[in-house]
Design a protein around this motif. Structure first.
Motif, mmCIF file in Angstrom:
data_model
loop_
_atom_site.group_PDB
_atom_site.id
_atom_site.type_symbol
_atom_site.label_atom_id
_atom_site.label_comp_id
_atom_site.label_asym_id
_atom_site.label_seq_id
_atom_site.Cartn_x
_atom_site.Cartn_y
_atom_site.Cartn_z
ATOM 1 N N LEU A 132 32.558 32.568 35.467
ATOM 2 C CA LEU A 132 32.579 33.640 34.487
ATOM 3 C C LEU A 132 32.592 35.014 35.145
ATOM 4 C CD1 LEU A 132 32.558 33.704 31.380
ATOM 5 C CD2 LEU A 132 30.094 34.049 31.488
ATOM 6 N N TYR A 133 32.051 35.109 36.361
ATOM 7 C CA TYR A 133 31.953 36.405 37.019
ATOM 8 C C TYR A 133 33.299 36.934 37.509
ATOM 9 C CZ TYR A 133 26.953 35.809 36.632
ATOM 10 O OH TYR A 133 25.686 35.647 36.121
ATOM 11 N N ALA A 134 34.333 36.117 37.418
ATOM 12 C CA ALA A 134 35.685 36.578 37.725
ATOM 13 C C ALA A 134 36.485 36.851 36.458
ATOM 14 C CB ALA A 134 36.417 35.543 38.586
ATOM 15 N N ASP A 135 35.881 36.648 35.299
ATOM 16 C CA ASP A 135 36.560 36.882 34.029
ATOM 17 C C ASP A 135 36.555 38.382 33.728
ATOM 18 O OD1 ASP A 135 36.752 37.310 31.059
ATOM 19 O OD2 ASP A 135 36.995 35.130 31.086
ATOM 20 N N PRO A 136 37.728 38.976 33.467
ATOM 21 C CA PRO A 136 37.788 40.424 33.220
ATOM 22 C C PRO A 136 36.902 40.879 32.062
ATOM 23 C CG PRO A 136 39.993 39.550 33.599
ATOM 24 C CD PRO A 136 39.081 38.368 33.494
#
Length: 245
Positions: free
Chosen positions: A221-225
């Motif tokens: 999730l931490y790479a989700d814009p």
């Protein structure tokens, strides 16, 4: 008349002192990310720290990381504009450290809570009010739901479909905070809060600012814009770079 070399040396020394003073005044605001756990430990913690450091750098913030509760003392906390509790769990601060955190917030400091920050310090009522609501439980496994963003109770923008561990809370914080996002329990099994299920919020509290998101279990999730944008808003609000969360 003083020799030219002496006058030139004085000018150079004065310039150096002025430059040092400017460099000091231009130092970026600091944020402390705290990830100590006394209960369940999330595998996503290192990813969360890296993401917060990356986003902080983009926002002109110096982001430090610690798992040492001894860093919660008044002298050290004065160095920071905000503290992030990133998936902390259980009883992580002693009484003196709690008092230092309270003094920090009362002096205008900011707080950001990520995911299991709501599963922290159940015997500290002040913290429960700071974070907004304590964790009650979650359905087994990961759930997929629509996240609906809102401002002043009015939905804004398109819904965001997310797969994560969706927390239920012991109480609905809406009456005490500004809710910024909810999840739709019709999308999944195991929600216990009904038609109004806040998942992110912010508020002014005891002289400082607090911002929280219940998302952040999954490292991906931490790479989700969308999630990056949410964390960025939290950092900006807690550090007073923005008046709106």
């Amino acid at each position: 008349m003083r020799p030219l070399s002496t006058r030139l040396l004085q000018v150079l020394l004065l310039s150096a002192l002025l430059l040092c003073g400017y460099a000091h005044s231009a130092a970026p605001p600091r944020v402390l990310v705290f990830t100590k756990t006394a209960g369940f430990r999330h595998d996503s913690i290192p990813t969360a720290v890296a993401a917060l450091q990356r986003l902080g750098a983009q926002e002109g913030l110096k982001v430090d990381h610690t798992e040492d509760a001894a860093d919660f003392n008044e002298k050290n906390l004065k160095r920071y504009r905000a503290v992030v509790f990133a998936s902390t769990t259980g009883d992580v601060l002693d009484a003196a450290q709690q008092a230092a955190m309270e003094s920090f917030v009362r002096a205008g400091g900011g707080y950001v809570g990520v995911h299991a920050a709501a599963d922290t310090e159940y015997d500290w009522p002040w913290y429960g009010e700071l974070v907004g609501a304590w964790f009650k439980g979650h359905p087994p496994g990961l759930q997929t739901t629509r996240v609906v963003f809102e401002h002043d109770g009015i939905p804004v923008g398109a819904a965001w479909t997310v797969t994560d561990e969706i927390y239920n809370y012991r109480s609905n914080p809406r009456t005490a905070v500004q809710v910024t996002a909810t999840v739709d329990e019709r999308d999944y099994q195991g929600g216990t809060m009904g038609a109004d299920h806040p998942i992110a919020w912010c508020h002014s509290y005891d002289g400082g600012r607090a911002w929280y998101t219940g998302l952040g279990h999954e490292a991906k999730l931490y790479a989700d814009p969308q999630f990056e944008a949410q964390l960025r808003r939290g950092l900006r609000y807690a550090t007073r770079k923005s008046a709106d969360c």
